[in-house]
Enzyme design. Structure first.
Site, PDB file in Angstrom:
ATOM      1  NE  ARG A 213      37.838  49.068  38.639  1.00 46.75           N
ATOM      2  CZ  ARG A 213      37.900  47.892  39.194  1.00 46.75           C
ATOM      3  NH1 ARG A 213      37.059  47.582  40.144  1.00 46.75           N
ATOM      4  NH2 ARG A 213      38.791  46.999  38.801  1.00 46.75           N
ATOM      5  CD  GLU A 215      33.504  51.693  41.187  1.00 51.29           C
ATOM      6  OE1 GLU A 215      34.123  52.471  41.930  1.00 51.29           O
ATOM      7  OE2 GLU A 215      33.766  50.488  41.081  1.00 51.29           O
ATOM      8  NE  ARG A 221      33.950  50.480  51.667  1.00 49.76           N
ATOM      9  CZ  ARG A 221      33.835  49.288  52.199  1.00 49.76           C
ATOM     10  NH1 ARG A 221      34.805  48.793  52.896  1.00 49.76           N
ATOM     11  NH2 ARG A 221      32.757  48.590  52.057  1.00 49.76           N
ATOM     12  CG  HIS A 222      34.034  53.059  45.907  1.00 53.07           C
ATOM     13  ND1 HIS A 222      33.323  52.787  47.033  1.00 53.07           N
ATOM     14  CD2 HIS A 222      34.119  51.891  45.216  1.00 53.07           C
ATOM     15  CE1 HIS A 222      32.970  51.500  47.025  1.00 53.07           C
ATOM     16  NE2 HIS A 222      33.458  50.940  45.937  1.00 53.07           N
ATOM     17  CD  GLU A 356      37.014  43.821  47.394  1.00 51.40           C
ATOM     18  OE1 GLU A 356      35.775  43.774  47.395  1.00 51.40           O
ATOM     19  OE2 GLU A 356      37.689  44.018  46.368  1.00 51.40           O
ATOM     20  CB  SER A 359      38.960  40.673  44.840  1.00 49.84           C
ATOM     21  OG  SER A 359      38.910  41.388  43.660  1.00 49.84           O
ATOM     22  NE  ARG A 407      38.432  50.491  48.675  1.00 50.14           N
ATOM     23  CZ  ARG A 407      37.617  49.603  48.130  1.00 50.14           C
ATOM     24  NH1 ARG A 407      37.781  48.318  48.352  1.00 50.14           N
ATOM     25  NH2 ARG A 407      36.623  49.996  47.374  1.00 50.14           N
TER      26      ARG A 407
HETATM   27  P1  AMO Z   1      38.318  44.353  41.925  1.00 47.61           P
HETATM   28  O1  AMO Z   1      37.345  45.069  41.064  1.00 47.61           O
HETATM   29  O2  AMO Z   1      37.788  43.684  43.136  1.00 47.61           O
HETATM   30  O3  AMO Z   1      39.070  43.219  41.096  1.00 47.61           O
HETATM   31  O4  AMO Z   1      39.479  45.341  42.340  1.00 47.61           O
HETATM   32  C1  AMO Z   1      40.618  44.901  43.017  1.00 47.61           C
HETATM   33  C2  AMO Z   1      40.969  45.832  44.149  1.00 47.61           C
HETATM   34  O5  AMO Z   1      41.180  47.144  43.667  1.00 47.61           O
HETATM   35  C3  AMO Z   1      40.714  48.103  44.597  1.00 47.61           C
HETATM   36  N1  AMO Z   1      39.656  48.910  43.970  1.00 47.61           N
HETATM   37  C4  AMO Z   1      39.411  50.215  44.216  1.00 47.61           C
HETATM   38  N2  AMO Z   1      40.014  51.094  45.031  1.00 47.61           N
HETATM   39  C5  AMO Z   1      39.526  52.335  45.071  1.00 47.61           C
HETATM   40  N3  AMO Z   1      38.473  52.773  44.343  1.00 47.61           N
HETATM   41  C6  AMO Z   1      37.838  51.922  43.519  1.00 47.61           C
HETATM   42  N4  AMO Z   1      36.802  52.366  42.789  1.00 47.61           N
HETATM   43  C7  AMO Z   1      38.314  50.576  43.423  1.00 47.61           C
HETATM   44  N5  AMO Z   1      37.934  49.501  42.728  1.00 47.61           N
HETATM   45  C8  AMO Z   1      38.757  48.496  43.064  1.00 47.61           C
HETATM   46  C9  AMO Z   1      40.207  47.332  45.804  1.00 47.61           C
HETATM   47  C10 AMO Z   1      39.873  45.988  45.182  1.00 47.61           C
HETATM   48  O6  AMO Z   1      39.930  44.950  46.133  1.00 47.61           O
HETATM   49  N6  AMO Z   1      40.540  42.261  37.934  1.00 47.61           N
HETATM   50  C11 AMO Z   1      40.176  42.061  39.304  1.00 47.61           C
HETATM   51  C12 AMO Z   1      41.327  41.588  40.149  1.00 47.61           C
HETATM   52  C13 AMO Z   1      41.822  40.219  39.808  1.00 47.61           C
HETATM   53  O7  AMO Z   1      41.008  39.274  39.936  1.00 47.61           O
HETATM   54  O8  AMO Z   1      42.995  40.088  39.401  1.00 47.61           O
HETATM   55  C14 AMO Z   1      39.625  43.367  39.873  1.00 47.61           C
HETATM   56  O9  AMO Z   1      39.792  44.430  39.309  1.00 47.61           O
HETATM   57  O10 AMO Z   1      41.278  47.207  46.718  1.00 47.61           O
END
Ligand code: AMO
Length: 433
Positions: A213, A215, A221-222, A356, A359, A407
């Site tokens: 990602r 971002e 936490r990212h 979180e 999801s 996480r």
């Molecule tokens: P989402 O984008 O909420 O959902 O991601 C799901 C979970 O992945 C973790 N996560 C991350 N952890 C660390 N750094 C990040 N940048 C990051 N982004 C996400 C979190 C988050 O809750 N496709 C959907 C899921 C689904 O509906 O099946 C999805 O990607 O714990």
């Protein structure tokens, strides 16, 4: 072999016998006529005791090595109550396997804590510390527990592509790359592929997935490259079926971690196993609770870090560390989320102590509705043709979730920075090591 025993594997049966040990020289205490060398291997430490009078050459050799050099030592194993693990090794042969340069970029047993960047720049040394290794040993155990639980529920492990032609989540936070003559992307998640598999008869699939990602924000936490347990299941009646699997998965992983006695002792952590089922709270109720505590969040907005934290505090007062937020507004969930009436969706998040960790949702399985939602989210259905095709020839109702492993570890072990939970973190500024 350079090693016949790990420090931890030496037992009383080895006393007065010859053993071969190997590892890093952690410390050398030279008292002139006697020297104590602490040798560290992957499982612990042991003491080598060398007398100048008895073996002058070995004494010279052993006391001249630099700290963190790798050596193999053959010697007599002697019981000694005064030594921490009850025995010491009196060396007879020493072989240097790799001399460490000096000075060390990072100490392993130094009292002064190095700054985080120095630690990450020298992660291979940082990982020699038992308290850092413990995190990854626990990580290994919880992932094994995930495999075990999901397989017991008839899920099969799959591996889907990471180089893909369109963004997985519909967002802009995606890494582009040149794929020969075409433009391609790194997968933000296996979303489109795990859903496509629901059209095949592989009704229950999971993947230990990589998320990429782009971002821009640098938070605690990212990560820009992270891992997740990603799952999809067919023939669900509602998202509740998915939530049940998720809470049982979390429970079994949490429980497996609580059995890592040695690592938890090193980390000085106690883990209480959560009670099932986890609380379920509709989004509207969450907003109401936050407003009661003077949060400025507006209906429809996703919870920001501050609101999540506040909610974590509110829930803690009620004795709840884990809770689902359900029935999210449609606008705050991705295009593939099943709508519930005009305003709401069948999307949920699982929160742990104000963060979180997962999801998921029931998905749209009707191709017309899916195209409509793509359009409503500002996306072009043409970019999703290969995905949409999987919905045109018989697609059962289905749903799933993504559950971030780093996480989860953060919350499990109360670690403040997510970078501690992945071996070689990738963030906005870090691409090495
Ligand atoms: P989402 O984008 O909420 O959902 O991601 C799901 C979970 O992945 C973790 N996560 C991350 N952890 C660390 N750094 C990040 N940048 C990051 N982004 C996400 C979190 C988050 O809750 N496709 C959907 C899921 C689904 O509906 O099946 C999805 O990607 O714990």
């Amino acid at each position: 072999m350079y090693r016949s025993r790990y420090s931890k594997e030496v037992t009383q049966k080895d006393y007065d016998k010859q053993v071969t040990v190997a590892g890093w020289i952690e410390d050398i205490r030279n008292l002139g006529s006697i020297a104590f060398i602490i040798l560290r291997d992957g499982k612990g430490t042991l003491q080598i005791t060398v007398l100048k009078k008895k073996t002058p050459e070995l004494f010279e050799q052993l006391t001249s090595f630099s700290r963190e050099s790798v050596v193999s030592v053959k010697g007599l194993c002697k019981e000694n109550e005064k030594v921490r693990n009850g025995y010491e090794i009196l060396p007879e042969e020493v072989e240097i396997l790799s001399a460490a340069e000096t000075p060390l970029p990072l100490g392993v047993v130094d009292k002064v804590e190095a700054d985080f960047d120095t630690r990450l720049d020298n992660r291979f040394i940082d990982l020699r510390k038992p308290e850092i290794q413990a995190i990854f040993k626990i990580r290994n155990v919880v992932i094994a527990a995930a495999h075990q639980y999901l397989r017991s529920q008839s899920f099969i492990e799959v591996h889907t592509p990471n180089i893909i032609p369109s963004s997985s989540e519909g967002g802009t936070e995606v890494f582009k790359l040149q794929y020969f003559e075409k433009e391609a992307f790194l997968a933000q998640s296996p979303q489109l592929y795990k859903q496509s598999l629901m059209a095949t008869g592989l009704d229950r699939v999971y993947e230990i997935a990589w998320y990429f990602r782009a971002e821009e924000h640098n938070t605690r936490r990212h990560l820009n490259e992270s891992t997740a347990v990603d799952l999809e299941m067919a023939y669900i009646s509602s998202e509740e079926d998915v939530m049940k699997i998720l809470e049982n998965l979390v429970h079994s992983m949490w429980k497996s971690a609580s059995e890592c006695k040695e690592e938890l002792e090193i980390l000085d952590k106690k883990i209480a196993i959560p009670k099932l089922p986890f609380a379920r709270m509709p989004y509207d109720e969450v907003i109401h609770k936050l407003h009661e505590r003077k949060s400025g969040i507006e209906w429809g907005q996703d919870l920001g870090a501050e609101d999540e934290k506040l909610l974590g505090e509110i829930m803690k007062e009620g004795g709840k560390e884990f809770y689902f937020i359900t029935r999210y507004p449609l606008g705050s969930k991705p295009f593939y989320t099943m709508p519930e009436g005009e305003k709401y969706s069948r999307g949920f998040d699982l929160e742990c102590k104000g963060v979180e960790i997962a999801s998921g949702s029931q998905r749209i399985h009707d191709v017309k509705l899916l195209k409509k939602r793509l359009g409503a989210c500002g996306l072009n259905p043409k970019d999703f043709e290969a995905y949409l095709k999987a919905f045109r020839y018989g697609m059962p109702p289905h749903g799933g979730f993504g559950f971030g492993i780093e996480r989860f570890l953060m919350e499990l072990l109360d670690i403040k920075n997510i970078r501690e939970c992945i071996l070689f973190p990738r963030d906005r500024t870090r691409l090495t090591p």
